[in-house]
Design an enzyme around this catalytic site. Structure first.
Site, PDB file in Angstrom:
ATOM      1  N   ASP A  75       0.869  -1.163   0.000  1.00 15.26           N
ATOM      2  CA  ASP A  75       0.000   0.000   0.000  1.00 15.26           C
ATOM      3  C   ASP A  75       0.916   1.226   0.000  1.00 15.26           C
ATOM      4  OD1 ASP A  75      -2.450   1.523   0.359  1.00 15.26           O
ATOM      5  OD2 ASP A  75      -1.820   1.791   2.434  1.00 15.26           O
ATOM      6  N   ASP A 112      -0.196   5.067   0.876  1.00 10.11           N
ATOM      7  CA  ASP A 112      -0.439   6.138   1.839  1.00 10.11           C
ATOM      8  C   ASP A 112      -0.396   5.621   3.271  1.00 10.11           C
ATOM      9  OD1 ASP A 112      -0.801   7.844  -0.339  1.00 10.11           O
ATOM     10  OD2 ASP A 112      -2.937   7.382  -0.453  1.00 10.11           O
ATOM     11  N   ASP A 126      -1.301  -0.224   6.160  1.00 13.80           N
ATOM     12  CA  ASP A 126      -1.594   0.426   7.445  1.00 13.80           C
ATOM     13  C   ASP A 126      -3.060   0.342   7.834  1.00 13.80           C
ATOM     14  OD1 ASP A 126      -2.955   3.521   7.002  1.00 13.80           O
ATOM     15  OD2 ASP A 126      -2.207   2.436   5.261  1.00 13.80           O
TER      16      ASP A 126
END
Length: 231
Positions: A9, A11, A184
């Site tokens: 991922d 961001d 995250d």
């Protein structure tokens, strides 16, 4: 031999900020939108994303409105400034080292993000990653983006679909690949659950708790101070 695939991922995983949200703030600073109205809507969409209730199609129409209005030349100039002024200072040595470690191990490395490809392709390339799975933007007859999404958006369950399509295009299936996935966010739970090696990276509170319960690896790539300074 097993095909080793590492997915990241973007961001708050490889970057200590949300690139889509930051792009909106950047174009507002350029005077492309009404600052108060844009920030209220942008913050509301971001809160919905964190809560897992985001309508990705509505968001992409909103997020690309200013770019569509200003046209490709101005958008590309702004894109270059954004990379230089916002993204470059946010890229950390530890993020680059993590990507490079997997590349040195001969993993196929792919960035998989729910942010659109216009914003994220230059960022992935700056991180040294050529393969990008992102929200693809539909183009009109004039060759410029329309605000609609082309194909399946790489968001929540859509990331699983898009990774499956990426594998299939290479003559592979899930069973052919040993997949690591760094993320995250609880939004990425569907793909984390498909990975052989899920890594909760700078995880939000919900994902941190889930990772502890399931025995998943937890990686804190950024210090809290760095997140706060760059977000």
């Amino acid at each position: 031999m097993t095909y080793k695939l590492t997915l990241f991922d973007l961001d708050y995983t490889l970057l200590p900020l949300d690139s889509d949200h930051a792009w909106g703030e950047f174009t507002t600073a350029l005077g492309w939108t009404d600052a108060q109205q844009f920030r209220q809507r942008n913050d509301a969409f971001y809160a919905a994303y964190q809560a897992g209730t985001l309508d990705i199609h509505d968001y992409v129409r909103f997020a690309t409105a200013a770019v569509r209005a200003h046209g490709p030349q101005a958008a590309q100039q702004a894109q270059a400034r954004f990379l230089r002024e916002v993204i470059e200072p946010a890229i950390t040595p530890q993020a680059l080292a993590l990507v490079q470690a997997h590349q040195r191990a001969d993993d196929a490395v792919v960035v998989v993000t729910a942010t659109n490809a216009f914003v994220t392709r230059p960022i992935a390339q700056r991180l040294g990653v050529d393969e990008l799975i992102a929200v693809e933007l539909e183009q009109g007859a004039d060759g410029w983006i329309t605000g609609e999404i082309r194909g399946t958006p790489s968001f929540r369950e859509g990331k699983v679909t898009r990774v499956h399509d990426w594998l299939r295009a290479r003559g592979l299936d899930w069973g052919d690949a040993e997949i690591s996935f760094y993320s995250d966010s609880m939004n990425d739970l569907p793909l984390l659950e498909r990975a052989a090696h899920p890594v909760a990276t700078n995880p939000d509170a919900r994902l941190r708790a889930l990772a502890a319960a399931r025995g998943w690896r937890v990686l804190d790539l950024f210090t809290p101070e760095h997140k706060e300074e760059t977000a």
